[in-house]
Design a protein around this motif. Structure first.
Motif, PDB file in Angstrom:
ATOM      1  N   GLN A 139       0.704  -1.073  -0.028  1.00 60.70           N
ATOM      2  CA  GLN A 139      -0.005   0.157  -0.137  1.00 60.70           C
ATOM      3  C   GLN A 139       0.834   1.336  -0.063  1.00 60.70           C
ATOM      4  N   THR A 140       1.898   1.358   0.785  1.00 63.15           N
ATOM      5  CA  THR A 140       2.591   2.212   0.777  1.00 63.15           C
ATOM      6  C   THR A 140       3.421   2.531  -0.401  1.00 63.15           C
TER       7      THR A 140
ATOM      8  N   PHE B   4       1.213   4.138  -2.826  1.00 60.26           N
ATOM      9  CA  PHE B   4       1.145   5.719  -2.422  1.00 60.26           C
ATOM     10  C   PHE B   4       2.279   6.540  -3.014  1.00 60.26           C
ATOM     11  N   MET B   5       3.489   5.821  -3.080  1.00 62.78           N
ATOM     12  CA  MET B   5       4.549   6.395  -3.436  1.00 62.78           C
ATOM     13  C   MET B   5       4.530   6.621  -5.070  1.00 62.78           C
TER      14      MET B   5
ATOM     15  N   GLU C 202       2.009   9.349  -5.775  1.00 61.69           N
ATOM     16  CA  GLU C 202       2.537  10.588  -5.576  1.00 61.69           C
ATOM     17  C   GLU C 202       3.586  11.222  -6.323  1.00 61.69           C
TER      18      GLU C 202
ATOM     19  N   PRO D 234      -4.015   7.417  -1.002  1.00 63.22           N
ATOM     20  CA  PRO D 234      -5.032   6.823  -0.286  1.00 63.22           C
ATOM     21  C   PRO D 234      -6.515   6.862  -0.375  1.00 63.22           C
TER      22      PRO D 234
ATOM     23  N   THR E  33      -2.197   3.000   8.353  1.00 66.95           N
ATOM     24  CA  THR E  33      -1.322   3.165   6.906  1.00 66.95           C
ATOM     25  C   THR E  33      -1.029   4.344   6.461  1.00 66.95           C
ATOM     26  N   ILE E  34      -2.130   5.188   6.580  1.00 66.60           N
ATOM     27  CA  ILE E  34      -2.148   6.816   5.978  1.00 66.60           C
ATOM     28  C   ILE E  34      -1.174   7.408   6.800  1.00 66.60           C
TER      29      ILE E  34
ATOM     30  N   TRP F 181       2.283   6.644   6.124  1.00 68.22           N
ATOM     31  CA  TRP F 181       2.502   7.179   4.573  1.00 68.22           C
ATOM     32  C   TRP F 181       3.094   8.628   4.859  1.00 68.22           C
ATOM     33  N   ASN F 182       2.150   9.224   5.781  1.00 67.58           N
ATOM     34  CA  ASN F 182       2.350  10.681   5.881  1.00 67.58           C
ATOM     35  C   ASN F 182       3.733  10.971   6.498  1.00 67.58           C
TER      36      ASN F 182
ATOM     37  N   ILE G  72       6.378   8.983   6.011  1.00 64.49           N
ATOM     38  CA  ILE G  72       7.442   8.738   5.001  1.00 64.49           C
ATOM     39  C   ILE G  72       7.771   9.891   3.899  1.00 64.49           C
ATOM     40  N   ARG G  73       6.353  10.432   3.640  1.00 69.25           N
ATOM     41  CA  ARG G  73       6.353  11.412   2.480  1.00 69.25           C
ATOM     42  C   ARG G  73       7.095  12.678   3.124  1.00 69.25           C
TER      43      ARG G  73
END
Length: 317
Positions: free
Chosen positions: A167-168, A171-172, A175, A230, A240-241, A244-245, A247-248
């Motif tokens: 999932q991440t 997202f990457m 994004e 997401p 997970t969100i 992800w936040n 990580i970003r």
């Protein structure tokens, strides 16, 4: 430039899969022992950290999806940005050889190069960061307080690495694609002078410059690309969100830090960029529009100047 240009430095032209693979090989080899550290950091984040976070998560109002999504994402954003830059502040001012060997530019940091000018720029930066983080971030998150978000918040569905990793990564990819094309749009004459030029006031970047931007760019060029993944996936777990936040924000702080750390976990990704990659974008104001990866730049030939610059630099050393 032929793909056999050299076996010890990056190719100045990336015209084939062979060129890409050669550059990837060189990039990983150059990380040295930092590669091991990066692997350990990633493994800890995905395989061990969730088990430590679960007891803390149980203390949160996880049944309230509105608060967990809207309020939670705002809090995670602010805390991550502040803590990441506190760490960078300590690194900048410690001036330890261990860190300084990774410094990208030979120019002194702005607070040393021109202290008076730096005071003016810092004051301007802080005002912009306060507006972006205290006004724009809550404003962007506000719809989630009125529209029930399509997320999972239960303890029973708390994600494992089997959910977190794919999932991440998704997202990457989303994004990076969104960021690339919006960033490239911001470099067109119509938008650069009015909006994006503000971010490029930092020619050699530092950590806090990652969110120093015109509010419109911050909302639509920074926050929106991170939120689309997401939203597209839907019904993923709020943890997970949150992850992800984090990580970003850590990735963009790393990318603007002015240091090209060999242990950067974000550079483990295949065909990923680097702090040096993004610093070139600021110092030369050309190409290298991506965030996590380099494949859009490579496909669209918008990193050619960077490869030529890197190749010439390495030949002269």
């Amino acid at each position: 430039m032929p793909s056999s240009f050299t076996s010890t430095c990056s190719n100045s032209e990336v015209d084939s899969l062979k060129d890409l693979l050669e550059n990837e090989e060189v990039r990983y080899v150059r990380k040295g022992y930092g590669l091991i550290t990066a692997i350990i950091m990633v493994a800890f984040s995905y395989f061990i950290l969730p088990s430590f976070m679960l007891p803390i998560y149980k203390l949160l109002p996880y049944e309230n999806k509105y608060m967990m999504y809207g309020g939670g994402c705002v809090i995670i954003h602010e805390l991550t940005y502040i803590l990441a830059n506190l760490v960078m502040y300590l690194i900048y001012h410690a001036e330890l050889p261990f860190f300084e060997r990774y410094k990208i530019s030979n120019d002194p940091w702005p607070w040393k190069k021109n202290p008076e000018l730096w005071k003016v720029q810092l004051k301007k930066t802080i005002k912009n960061l306060l507006f972006n983080n205290l006004i724009v971030v809550p404003l962007v998150a506000s719809p989630s307080f009125f529209i029930e978000p399509s997320i999972e918040t239960s303890i029973e569905a708390f994600p494992t690495w089997k959910q977190l990793i794919p999932q991440t990564i998704f997202f990457m990819l989303v994004e990076d694609t969104t960021f690339y094309w919006l960033h490239r749009l911001l470099h067109t004459p119509r938008f650069y002078g009015a909006i994006h030029k503000k971010h490029h006031e930092y020619i050699n970047t530092i950590g806090i410059a990652s969110e120093y931007a015109h509010p419109l760019e911050f909302a639509f060029g920074n926050l929106l690309p991170a939120a689309i993944g997401p939203l597209l996936l839907g019904n993923c777990h709020i943890y997970t969100i949150y992850m992800w936040n984090v990580i970003r924000l850590l990735e963009t702080t790393d990318g603007h830090s002015g240091y090209d750390f060999s242990w950067s976990a974000f550079r483990l990704l295949p065909f990923s960029g680097s702090a040096n990659y993004h610093n070139f974008h600021h110092s030369h104001n050309v190409g290298n529009y991506s965030s996590f990866f380099t494949y859009w730049d490579t496909i669209c030939k918008t990193n050619t100047h960077y490869w030529r610059y890197l190749s010439a630099k390495e030949k002269s050393e």
